[in-house]
Scaffold this active site. Sequence first.
Site, PDB file in Angstrom:
ATOM      1  N   LYS A  70      -6.516 -18.643 -11.134  1.00 44.27           N
ATOM      2  CA  LYS A  70      -6.388 -19.830 -11.921  1.00 44.27           C
ATOM      3  C   LYS A  70      -4.623 -19.456 -12.304  1.00 44.27           C
ATOM      4  O   LYS A  70      -3.848 -20.492 -12.220  1.00 44.27           O
ATOM      5  CB  LYS A  70      -6.954 -19.649 -13.094  1.00 44.27           C
ATOM      6  CG  LYS A  70      -6.497 -20.420 -14.203  1.00 44.27           C
ATOM      7  CD  LYS A  70      -7.266 -20.688 -15.477  1.00 44.27           C
ATOM      8  CE  LYS A  70      -7.062 -19.377 -16.493  1.00 44.27           C
ATOM      9  NZ  LYS A  70      -5.893 -19.421 -17.351  1.00 44.27           N
ATOM     10  N   ASN A  71      -4.428 -18.248 -12.813  1.00 45.08           N
ATOM     11  CA  ASN A  71      -3.076 -17.791 -13.015  1.00 45.08           C
ATOM     12  C   ASN A  71      -1.912 -17.772 -12.119  1.00 45.08           C
ATOM     13  O   ASN A  71      -1.020 -17.289 -12.472  1.00 45.08           O
ATOM     14  CB  ASN A  71      -3.289 -16.560 -14.102  1.00 45.08           C
ATOM     15  CG  ASN A  71      -3.899 -16.907 -15.383  1.00 45.08           C
ATOM     16  OD1 ASN A  71      -4.099 -18.056 -15.850  1.00 45.08           O
ATOM     17  ND2 ASN A  71      -4.522 -15.696 -15.991  1.00 45.08           N
ATOM     18  N   CYS A 165      -2.575 -21.135 -29.676  1.00 43.98           N
ATOM     19  CA  CYS A 165      -3.837 -21.312 -29.344  1.00 43.98           C
ATOM     20  C   CYS A 165      -4.620 -20.322 -30.009  1.00 43.98           C
ATOM     21  O   CYS A 165      -4.326 -19.296 -30.950  1.00 43.98           O
ATOM     22  CB  CYS A 165      -3.989 -21.183 -27.750  1.00 43.98           C
ATOM     23  SG  CYS A 165      -3.756 -19.460 -27.310  1.00 43.98           S
ATOM     24  N   ARG A 170       1.765 -17.680 -29.502  1.00 49.76           N
ATOM     25  CA  ARG A 170       2.315 -17.684 -28.063  1.00 49.76           C
ATOM     26  C   ARG A 170       3.591 -18.515 -28.004  1.00 49.76           C
ATOM     27  O   ARG A 170       3.761 -19.421 -27.407  1.00 49.76           O
ATOM     28  CB  ARG A 170       1.301 -18.813 -27.311  1.00 49.76           C
ATOM     29  CG  ARG A 170      -0.323 -18.334 -27.325  1.00 49.76           C
ATOM     30  CD  ARG A 170      -0.592 -16.916 -26.765  1.00 49.76           C
ATOM     31  NE  ARG A 170      -0.588 -17.109 -25.126  1.00 49.76           N
ATOM     32  CZ  ARG A 170      -1.284 -17.508 -24.372  1.00 49.76           C
ATOM     33  NH1 ARG A 170      -2.494 -18.040 -24.575  1.00 49.76           N
ATOM     34  NH2 ARG A 170      -1.034 -17.536 -23.069  1.00 49.76           N
ATOM     35  N   ASP A 356      -7.048  -9.933 -20.202  1.00 44.44           N
ATOM     36  CA  ASP A 356      -7.907 -10.867 -19.753  1.00 44.44           C
ATOM     37  C   ASP A 356      -9.465 -10.537 -19.495  1.00 44.44           C
ATOM     38  O   ASP A 356     -10.225 -11.348 -19.262  1.00 44.44           O
ATOM     39  CB  ASP A 356      -7.449 -11.814 -18.634  1.00 44.44           C
ATOM     40  CG  ASP A 356      -6.191 -12.624 -19.199  1.00 44.44           C
ATOM     41  OD1 ASP A 356      -5.552 -13.149 -18.231  1.00 44.44           O
ATOM     42  OD2 ASP A 356      -5.719 -12.688 -20.033  1.00 44.44           O
ATOM     43  N   ARG A 448     -12.352 -24.054 -18.017  1.00 42.13           N
ATOM     44  CA  ARG A 448     -10.859 -24.166 -18.033  1.00 42.13           C
ATOM     45  C   ARG A 448     -10.670 -23.351 -16.786  1.00 42.13           C
ATOM     46  O   ARG A 448      -9.542 -23.299 -15.956  1.00 42.13           O
ATOM     47  CB  ARG A 448     -10.100 -23.806 -19.269  1.00 42.13           C
ATOM     48  CG  ARG A 448     -10.170 -24.795 -20.250  1.00 42.13           C
ATOM     49  CD  ARG A 448      -9.364 -24.275 -21.285  1.00 42.13           C
ATOM     50  NE  ARG A 448      -7.956 -23.949 -20.798  1.00 42.13           N
ATOM     51  CZ  ARG A 448      -7.083 -23.405 -21.412  1.00 42.13           C
ATOM     52  NH1 ARG A 448      -7.443 -22.925 -22.918  1.00 42.13           N
ATOM     53  NH2 ARG A 448      -6.001 -22.942 -20.938  1.00 42.13           N
TER      54      ARG A 448
END
Length: 467
Positions: A70-71, A165, A170, A356, A448
Site C-alpha cells: 500500500k505504502n 489523524c 501529522r 507500522d 484501507r
Amino acid sequence: MFVKQATQTARENTWDKKVSPFPAFDQLKSSRSTYQQKSPDTNAQPSKLDKIIVRGGQELNGVIPISGAKNAALKLMCAALLTDEPVYFENAPNMLRDIQSQTDLMTHLGCHIRRERDLMAINAGPVHSQTAPYDLVRKMRTSILVLGPLLARFGQAKVSLPGGCAIGTRPVDLHLKALEELGAQIKLENGYIDAKTPQGGLQGAKILFPKVSVGATENLLMAATLAKGTTVLANAAKEPEIVDLGECLIKMGAKITGLGTETITIEGVPELKGTTHSILPDRIEAGTYIIAAGMTGGTLKLQNARIEHLSAAMGLLSQAGIEVEQSDQDIIVHREIGRILGVDIMTEPYPGFPTDLQAQFMAMLSLCQGAGMITETIFENRFMHVPELCRMGADITVQGNSAIVRGVESLKGAEVMATDLRASVALVLAGLVAEGETTINRIYHLERGYEDIVGKLSACGADIRKA
Ligand code: EPZ
C-alpha cells in the site's frame, strides 16, 4: 517494449476518443500466466458490512498471497502525474480503500485510470486541474503527495492541508519547506496549500531534512526529477517503498542515485515517459501475518514476500521464539504452541523496527512469558489499541511514549472498536487467540490497508467472518 510502441500510437492520436488511453493493457494482461490466480476481482466494491467476528483458538496453517505494498502503490500512482504517457503497474493492491481514494482524487484531476485484479494503468495526459479538494484529501492524508508532481509538471498546485489523524497531528511542514528550497512559492490560505513555481520552474537545491520523513522524502524525490539542475536530499528516509518509487522513476527516465541511503541525488530532466512497474510486496502485511502465526501456532507460507525488508522485526521475533525463513519468493513461518518470550522494542525509521508493526507486536506480547516494553518514537499517539486490548484482558501500562506489557495466560473475547489501520489489525490478531468471540467494529479502517483479510485468514483455518 510494447509499452513504448503503444505509447507512441497513443501520443500520435492525442486523445482521439477512439484510441484507448491504455493500448498496452490487454497485452500486459495476457502476458502474465499467474494473472488469473491473483487476489479476488477488484471490481467487487468494499463490503457494506462493518464488523468482523472472530472466534479464537484455531491454529493458522496454509498459504497467504501477500499483496503489493500500500505504502508504495499510493506514491507510485502520484508519480504517474509526472508524465503524459501511460504508466502500468503490476501487483497493485487494487482492493484497498486507500487505492480507491487515491483513484478518486486522480480521476478528479483528469487522469484516466483502469484497474483489473492486480493490474493498474494511469494516464495523466489529460490532467486539466491541479486542485486537490478537501473532501477528497481528508479521506486519505497521502493525497499530499500529489503536490510535488503537480508542481514539477504544471508549475502550480492547490492541495488541501491533510489535517491530522488518530495517531497524530501529522504536519507537512517538512514537505513545504523543502519545496520552497526548490523555488516553490507557497501560501497557506483557507486550509489550502497554494503553490506556484517561478517562471523557469523548480530549481535543484541541496536539502537537509531536520528529521527523517518518508512522505517528505517522496514528495521531494518526485518534484526534483523535473527540476532544473541537481537536487541532493540529505537525511532522507530509506524505506524499501522509497527505493521502489525511485526505481520506477528511473525507468521513467529520471536520473537518481543513492536510493536506500540517507543521501539521494537527483539530476533534473526535461520530461519523463511511461513505463511498466511491478510493485514490491507489502512488508507490513507480511509482518502482520508472521505475528499472527506466532500467536496462534501453525505453519504459514506467505507467497511473494521478502524477509530482507523486515530484518529488524525478524531479529526481535526470533528472540520472542518465532522462527521465520525465506524460501525462494516466499516466507515460511512456523510456531509450535507455547509461550512467546517477552522482548523490548523501540520503533525507528527504516531499517529500525517499523512503527507500522508496533500494535501487532503488542497484541503478541500481551500473551508473553514475562513482560516486554514498547517505545514508540515516530508518532505521538500510536497507543490507541491499548485500551481495547486491556478490555480483552491484556495487562498494559502506558507511560509517555512507552508501554509496559505484562504477559497474561489468556485473553477473553469482547466487543472492541477499531480506531486506526494498524490498531484494528492488532485487535483481529488478539481475537484469533482470545477465548470466545471478539467483535471488531468499524472495519473500514482495516479495509484501507489489508486486502481481503477475512478471506486470507479463513483460508488458513481461522474462524473469522464479516457481519
Ligand atoms: C508514512 O507516513 C507511512 N504512510 C506510515 O504508515 C508510516 O507509519 C510512516 O511513513 C513512518 O514509517 C504511507 O506511506 C502512506 P513520516 P508519513 O513523514 O510519510 C513527522 C500505515 O499505517 N513529520 O515519516 O506521514 C510526523 O508527524 C501508515 O500504513 C513532521 O513533523 O510519515 C511523524 O511524527 C501510518 N513534519 C514523523 O515525522 C512533516 O512534514 C514521521 O512521519 C512530515 C512528518
